[in-house]
Design a protein around this motif. Structure first.
Motif, PDB file in Angstrom:
ATOM      1  N   GLU A   1       0.852  -1.184   0.000  1.00  0.00           N
ATOM      2  CA  GLU A   1       0.000   0.000   0.000  1.00  0.00           C
ATOM      3  C   GLU A   1       0.889   1.234   0.000  1.00  0.00           C
ATOM      4  OE1 GLU A   1      -2.165   1.351   3.648  1.00  0.00           O
ATOM      5  OE2 GLU A   1      -3.927   0.813   2.442  1.00  0.00           O
ATOM      6  N   LEU A   2       0.617   2.150  -0.912  1.00  0.00           N
ATOM      7  CA  LEU A   2       1.389   3.390  -0.987  1.00  0.00           C
ATOM      8  C   LEU A   2       0.734   4.447  -0.109  1.00  0.00           C
ATOM      9  CD1 LEU A   2       3.693   5.011  -2.303  1.00  0.00           C
ATOM     10  CD2 LEU A   2       2.065   5.667  -4.094  1.00  0.00           C
ATOM     11  N   SER A   3       1.470   4.879   0.890  1.00  0.00           N
ATOM     12  CA  SER A   3       0.972   5.957   1.753  1.00  0.00           C
ATOM     13  C   SER A   3       1.773   7.215   1.459  1.00  0.00           C
ATOM     14  CB  SER A   3       1.117   5.574   3.238  1.00  0.00           C
ATOM     15  OG  SER A   3       2.471   5.353   3.571  1.00  0.00           O
ATOM     16  N   VAL A   4       1.057   8.315   1.321  1.00  0.00           N
ATOM     17  CA  VAL A   4       1.680   9.593   0.983  1.00  0.00           C
ATOM     18  C   VAL A   4       1.292  10.616   2.041  1.00  0.00           C
ATOM     19  CG1 VAL A   4       1.888  11.419  -0.735  1.00  0.00           C
ATOM     20  CG2 VAL A   4       1.552   9.055  -1.472  1.00  0.00           C
ATOM     21  N   SER A   5       2.299  11.275   2.598  1.00  0.00           N
ATOM     22  CA  SER A   5       2.059  12.353   3.562  1.00  0.00           C
ATOM     23  C   SER A   5       2.792  13.590   3.063  1.00  0.00           C
ATOM     24  CB  SER A   5       2.576  11.962   4.944  1.00  0.00           C
ATOM     25  OG  SER A   5       2.275  12.964   5.883  1.00  0.00           O
ATOM     26  N   SER A   6       2.159  14.750   3.169  1.00  0.00           N
ATOM     27  CA  SER A   6       2.734  15.964   2.588  1.00  0.00           C
ATOM     28  C   SER A   6       2.671  17.127   3.569  1.00  0.00           C
ATOM     29  CB  SER A   6       1.991  16.334   1.295  1.00  0.00           C
ATOM     30  OG  SER A   6       0.628  16.600   1.567  1.00  0.00           O
ATOM     31  N   ALA A   7       3.488  18.141   3.265  1.00  0.00           N
ATOM     32  CA  ALA A   7       3.488  19.392   4.021  1.00  0.00           C
ATOM     33  C   ALA A   7       3.749  20.537   3.049  1.00  0.00           C
ATOM     34  CB  ALA A   7       4.551  19.353   5.122  1.00  0.00           C
ATOM     35  N   LYS A   8       3.231  21.718   3.368  1.00  0.00           N
ATOM     36  CA  LYS A   8       3.359  22.891   2.503  1.00  0.00           C
ATOM     37  C   LYS A   8       4.499  23.780   2.991  1.00  0.00           C
ATOM     38  CE  LYS A   8      -0.342  21.949   0.025  1.00  0.00           C
ATOM     39  NZ  LYS A   8      -0.269  21.639  -1.428  1.00  0.00           N
ATOM     40  N   ILE A   9       5.212  24.378   2.016  1.00  0.00           N
ATOM     41  CA  ILE A   9       6.309  25.304   2.319  1.00  0.00           C
ATOM     42  C   ILE A   9       6.116  26.553   1.457  1.00  0.00           C
ATOM     43  CG2 ILE A   9       8.813  25.652   2.311  1.00  0.00           C
ATOM     44  CD1 ILE A   9       9.132  22.654   2.542  1.00  0.00           C
ATOM     45  N   LEU A  10       6.264  27.725   2.063  1.00  0.00           N
ATOM     46  CA  LEU A  10       6.109  28.982   1.358  1.00  0.00           C
ATOM     47  C   LEU A  10       7.478  29.484   0.907  1.00  0.00           C
ATOM     48  CD1 LEU A  10       3.918  31.087   0.565  1.00  0.00           C
ATOM     49  CD2 LEU A  10       4.615  32.381   2.603  1.00  0.00           C
ATOM     50  N   SER A  11       7.551  29.969  -0.321  1.00  0.00           N
ATOM     51  CA  SER A  11       8.808  30.527  -0.824  1.00  0.00           C
ATOM     52  C   SER A  11       8.495  31.709  -1.733  1.00  0.00           C
ATOM     53  CB  SER A  11       9.584  29.461  -1.605  1.00  0.00           C
ATOM     54  OG  SER A  11      10.751  30.012  -2.172  1.00  0.00           O
ATOM     55  N   PRO A  12       9.119  32.877  -1.449  1.00  0.00           N
ATOM     56  CA  PRO A  12       9.931  33.170  -0.252  1.00  0.00           C
ATOM     57  C   PRO A  12       9.041  33.431   0.962  1.00  0.00           C
ATOM     58  CG  PRO A  12       9.764  35.092  -1.653  1.00  0.00           C
ATOM     59  CD  PRO A  12       9.080  33.984  -2.397  1.00  0.00           C
ATOM     60  N   CYS A  13       9.660  33.648   2.096  1.00  0.00           N
ATOM     61  CA  CYS A  13       8.890  33.846   3.323  1.00  0.00           C
ATOM     62  C   CYS A  13       8.101  35.158   3.247  1.00  0.00           C
ATOM     63  CB  CYS A  13       9.816  33.895   4.538  1.00  0.00           C
ATOM     64  SG  CYS A  13      10.644  32.307   4.860  1.00  0.00           S
ATOM     65  N   GLY A  14       6.920  35.140   3.834  1.00  0.00           N
ATOM     66  CA  GLY A  14       6.086  36.341   3.872  1.00  0.00           C
ATOM     67  C   GLY A  14       6.275  37.112   5.161  1.00  0.00           C
ATOM     68  N   GLU A  15       5.448  38.110   5.359  1.00  0.00           N
ATOM     69  CA  GLU A  15       5.544  38.944   6.560  1.00  0.00           C
ATOM     70  C   GLU A  15       5.046  38.202   7.788  1.00  0.00           C
ATOM     71  OE1 GLU A  15       3.498  42.530   5.802  1.00  0.00           O
ATOM     72  OE2 GLU A  15       4.878  43.214   4.219  1.00  0.00           O
TER      73      GLU A  15
END
Length: 405
Positions: free
Chosen positions: A68-82
């Protein structure tokens, strides 16, 4: 008398010395032509150890588990905001969780400064199962994370947790795509075994092809017997020497059989593949031709060695050529015919295991592919099936020989 004895022994000693001299010379030339290098053999023999062990004990490849293929993800902002970009929250405890810190950064520059160093942590993953790190850039392109020339992988511990530091990768984006803050996605993809063990694909293929191999050998033997029986009587000199015409038929038949028999089954298989294409039919044709020539030769030699008394007795009654064969020849040749047929059946089964190397079907076709791919464990499964099949058929042929010969 002593002098005469010694003089008589000198030629024998000279011949013996010349014989041993020729053997030494032949051996020396053979050593050079064969490029025999025992030093290289013994020093490099250990290099074959890992591959040989996979061939000798391949059974870990015979069993597989549903994956079974399990996928876990996270978001990254580029470039950094205020304002700080929000962290990933573990909401579903039944699914793996991925967290990245910091939650924003700068990608690496081509031939320039490396990007932001990110700490990637995970929980709830399958313990001991390797995971791959993937990225998705703001325009949807997916690629695997590379670092120091190798793909980045994670290995969860016994609690299903891991932590690894990675560098924000470089990725070429269209003009203007990196001028404003955009979301990148980092994923960990883990293919984990779940459920009960089951036969692997390699094991199923090996079973299917070994059955095909057995039937290739059996069909080739059957066709070879049917064709060789009538031809063998035409190739027996004692039956075909009655006239010039019959003697000419004998020599022609013998010549054709010798030509067919001199060509190896692998060569016939290559020719058959050209005619009928890849598959077991080509293997059956190749083995049938070789079986025809070999069995006809063996059968004819058995006919030539029979007792001529019954033949003369039958001919004295006015029997014709066909009646002579039926009542004087056939009863005498049945035991050797059965013995030769069993022997040829055994040969065909063995040959059918390797006829697939040139596209003639059977398990040899799989074995050739696995060896070319350096998949020695899968090749070991095929080798074991070949060995087991040959051993069983050897026992069966011995039992048939004991009962009927």
């Amino acid at each position: 008398m002593v002098d005469a004895f010694q003089m008589a022994q000198r030629p024998a000693k000279q011949r013996t010395g010349l014989f041993f001299f020729l053997i030494v010379v032949f051996f020396a030339f053979g050593w050079q032509i064969g490029q025999i290098d025992l030093v290289s053999f013994f020093t490099k023999a250990g290099d074959a150890g890992p591959a040989l062990m996979r061939v000798l004990w391949p059974w870990q490849r015979a069993i597989s588990y549903p994956e079974e293929l399990s996928v876990s993800s996270a978001k990254i902002l580029s470039p950094c905001g205020e304002t700080p970009y929000p962290e990933n929250v573990w909401e579903d405890k039944d699914r793996p969780f991925l967290k990245v810190n910091p939650t924003c950064g700068v990608p690496s520059e081509q031939d320039g400064e490396p990007g932001t160093t990110l700490t990637l942590t995970g929980e709830g993953f399958a313990p001991g199962e390797e995971g791959e790190v993937w990225w998705r850039d703001p325009i949807g392109n997916e690629f695997r994370q590379r670092q120091a020339g190798d793909y980045v992988k994670v290995m969860p511990d016994a609690d299903g947790k891991f932590s690894v530091e990675i560098i924000f990768p470089y990725r070429l984006l269209p003009r203007g795509a990196g001028e404003k803050a955009q979301e990148w996605t980092i994923e960990v993809r883990q293919l984990a075994a779940v459920g009960d063990p089951e036969p692997s694909v390699e094991l199923k293929l090996a079973i299917e092809k070994i059955i095909e191999t057995i039937f290739i050998g059996m069909m080739a033997t059957l066709f070879g017997i049917v064709l060789a029986l009538p031809i063998s009587f035409l190739a027996a000199r004692n039956l075909m020497s009655g006239s010039r015409f019959s003697l000419a038929v004998y020599y022609i038949t013998r010549t054709i059989l010798n030509i067919i028999r001199s060509i190896e089954p692998l060569i016939w298989a290559i020719i058959a593949v050209i005619v009928v294409g890849l598959g077991p039919f080509a293997g059956i044709l190749a083995l049938t031709l070789h079986s025809l020539a070999s069995l006809a030769k063996l059968y004819s030699e058995a006919i030539e060695s029979i007792d001529h008394g019954p033949i003369e007795a039958i001919q004295a009654t006015g029997a014709n050529w066909l009646q002579t064969i039926m009542y004087a020849v056939v009863p005498q040749v049945i035991p050797p015919f059965v013995s030769f047929t069993i022997y040829r059946w055994d040969i065909n089964i063995r040959m059918s295991t390797i006829i697939g190397f040139v596209g003639g079907g059977g398990i040899g076709f799989l074995l050739a592919q696995w060896i070319r791919l350096l998949d020695y464990s899968a090749a070991g499964i095929a080798v074991w099936f070949i060995a087991i099949t040959v051993a069983i058929l050897d026992y069966v042929s011995a039992e048939i020989r004991n009962r009927f010969v």
